[in-house]
Scaffold this active site. Sequence first.
Site, PDB file in Angstrom:
ATOM      1  N   GLY A  74       0.840  -1.195   0.000  1.00 15.70           N
ATOM      2  CA  GLY A  74       0.000   0.000   0.000  1.00 15.70           C
ATOM      3  C   GLY A  74       0.878   1.249   0.000  1.00 15.70           C
ATOM      4  O   GLY A  74       0.560   2.260  -0.639  1.00 15.70           O
ATOM      5  N   ASN A 154      -6.594   4.907   9.547  1.00 15.53           N
ATOM      6  CA  ASN A 154      -6.105   3.651  10.116  1.00 15.53           C
ATOM      7  C   ASN A 154      -6.113   3.635  11.644  1.00 15.53           C
ATOM      8  O   ASN A 154      -6.118   2.566  12.243  1.00 15.53           O
ATOM      9  CB  ASN A 154      -4.699   3.342   9.614  1.00 15.53           C
ATOM     10  N   SER A 202      -4.060  -2.665  -0.312  1.00 16.22           N
ATOM     11  CA  SER A 202      -3.016  -3.552   0.199  1.00 16.22           C
ATOM     12  C   SER A 202      -3.626  -4.902   0.550  1.00 16.22           C
ATOM     13  O   SER A 202      -4.706  -4.969   1.128  1.00 16.22           O
ATOM     14  CB  SER A 202      -2.370  -2.917   1.436  1.00 16.22           C
ATOM     15  N   HIS A 204      -2.494  -7.382   2.655  1.00 14.86           N
ATOM     16  CA  HIS A 204      -2.410  -7.997   3.991  1.00 14.86           C
ATOM     17  C   HIS A 204      -3.422  -7.451   4.992  1.00 14.86           C
ATOM     18  O   HIS A 204      -3.482  -7.904   6.137  1.00 14.86           O
ATOM     19  CB  HIS A 204      -0.984  -7.908   4.549  1.00 14.86           C
ATOM     20  N   THR A 240       9.850  -8.737 -12.229  1.00 16.41           N
ATOM     21  CA  THR A 240       9.106 -10.004 -12.238  1.00 16.41           C
ATOM     22  C   THR A 240       8.081 -10.002 -11.108  1.00 16.41           C
ATOM     23  O   THR A 240       8.385  -9.648  -9.973  1.00 16.41           O
ATOM     24  CB  THR A 240      10.082 -11.196 -12.108  1.00 16.41           C
ATOM     25  N   CYS A 328       3.100   1.348  12.516  1.00 18.69           N
ATOM     26  CA  CYS A 328       4.364   1.929  12.089  1.00 18.69           C
ATOM     27  C   CYS A 328       4.883   2.933  13.109  1.00 18.69           C
ATOM     28  O   CYS A 328       6.065   3.149  13.225  1.00 18.69           O
ATOM     29  CB  CYS A 328       4.199   2.621  10.743  1.00 18.69           C
TER      30      CYS A 328
HETATM   31  N1  PLP Z   1      -2.244   3.365   4.179  1.00 16.97           N
HETATM   32  C1  PLP Z   1      -2.952   3.035   5.274  1.00 16.97           C
HETATM   33  C2  PLP Z   1      -4.193   3.795   5.602  1.00 16.97           C
HETATM   34  C3  PLP Z   1      -2.528   1.988   6.096  1.00 16.97           C
HETATM   35  O1  PLP Z   1      -3.219   1.676   7.188  1.00 16.97           O
HETATM   36  C4  PLP Z   1      -1.341   1.291   5.748  1.00 16.97           C
HETATM   37  C5  PLP Z   1      -0.821   0.223   6.628  1.00 16.97           C
HETATM   38  O2  PLP Z   1      -1.031   0.217   7.823  1.00 16.97           O
HETATM   39  C6  PLP Z   1      -0.664   1.660   4.574  1.00 16.97           C
HETATM   40  C7  PLP Z   1      -1.150   2.708   3.819  1.00 16.97           C
HETATM   41  C8  PLP Z   1       0.564   0.958   4.148  1.00 16.97           C
HETATM   42  O3  PLP Z   1       0.256  -0.293   3.581  1.00 16.97           O
HETATM   43  P1  PLP Z   1       1.387  -1.414   3.485  1.00 16.97           P
HETATM   44  O4  PLP Z   1       1.539  -1.974   4.867  1.00 16.97           O
HETATM   45  O5  PLP Z   1       0.865  -2.415   2.510  1.00 16.97           O
HETATM   46  O6  PLP Z   1       2.607  -0.730   3.003  1.00 16.97           O
END
Ligand code: PLP
Length: 388
Positions: A74, A154, A202, A204, A240, A328
């Site tokens: 993402g 998030n 994304s 996951h 790839t 994060c």
């Molecule tokens: N954007 C939002 C709103 C997210 O919550 C996250 C991941 O927590 C991301 C982007 C980043 O996605 P990825 O973990 O696939 O890099």
Amino acid sequence: MVEKRLVYLDNAATTPVKPEVLEAMMPYFTASYGNPSSLYTIGQNSKDAIRTAREQVAALIGAKENEVFFTGSGTESDNWAFIGSAMWRREKGKHVITTEFEHHALLHSAKYLEKEGFDVTYLPVDAEGIVRTEDLKNAIRSDTTVVSVMYANNEIGTLQPIAELCKIAREAGALFHTDAVQALGNVPLDVKKLGVDMMSMSSHKIYGPKGVGALYVRKGLALPNYMHGGGQESGRRAGTENLTGIVGFGKAAELAGQNLDAHIEKLRVLRDYFIEKVKSEIPDIRLNGSLESRLPGNVNITFKYIEGEAILLLLDMAGVAVSTGSACSSASLTPSHVLSAIGVPVEDIHGSIRFTLGDFTTKEDLDYAADMLKAAVEKLRKISSLSG
Ligand code: PLP
């Protein structure tokens, strides 16, 4: 003595891969490992598998197959969309707009653009965690080239009026991108109805594997290529392909589409049950962000007078996994920029916990988590110098 269980309430950080997803991926590790660019049969089988996955992701968001491009995350999709379109259109203007409470994948892309000489406006959010359309109307200028507003936050799960914001941007001649990483699979999404130019996703977060994402790019939008090399992803993102990851993402998207209504209803009922239970059993708390306009599985609560990190550690000892902010930023002690943006006082930010429910969450899990939470909060408040 209550028996210890494992309760995972951090589905916004990541989700487990569903067994059906893993099963769909397995053949592509060993039996059907051909390079999708190779012309012989096992290569072409891989190419077909990627096409199927692209159709599955496209179907979940109402896009055409050739409007979905697989990426590595993402984060990559956000970087490509925001930096890519700002750089591409810099002759037209060097003003871009985003919000104060984006994920760092977008915020740090905005900071990078500032270093490159762009003027960035960060729209505020109201106390409920919603971006006001008026603020975008006031901020947009003739040299604004791209606007990016996340679909669902998030940390607090609040949903944004994307269709209206998009309309304002498009009428002013700017492109519109939305980060739908948290929204995908948790709310119905239709890129055509929304009118967006680009949308990040994304795998996951929807029970697919990690390390694979996608960017929707509206047909006809000549967004410059992100990676330069071979002809993969129609030449736009060379390298790839992550074959197994893409196959898993596709399967996860298919399952998400099939279960969407039931998933939303189940999570909403459990979420409201949990909120009520915590409210009735623990005093001096506040729910952060609007309850009405919110992801079905998100609960973000401030527990006054104590530290979120301490709650997290006590819950972890009891087998309950939660988060104090976005995954994060949870390693740093800087207060959450999202909670700051909605006006939560610094001392309250430190006492905030995010609980995010998922497909595998049960009522029993929530009862257990609430009991452990109550015990943890009582224990910490007893020793806290802040509580009366
Ligand atoms: N954007 C939002 C709103 C997210 O919550 C996250 C991941 O927590 C991301 C982007 C980043 O996605 P990825 O973990 O696939 O890099």
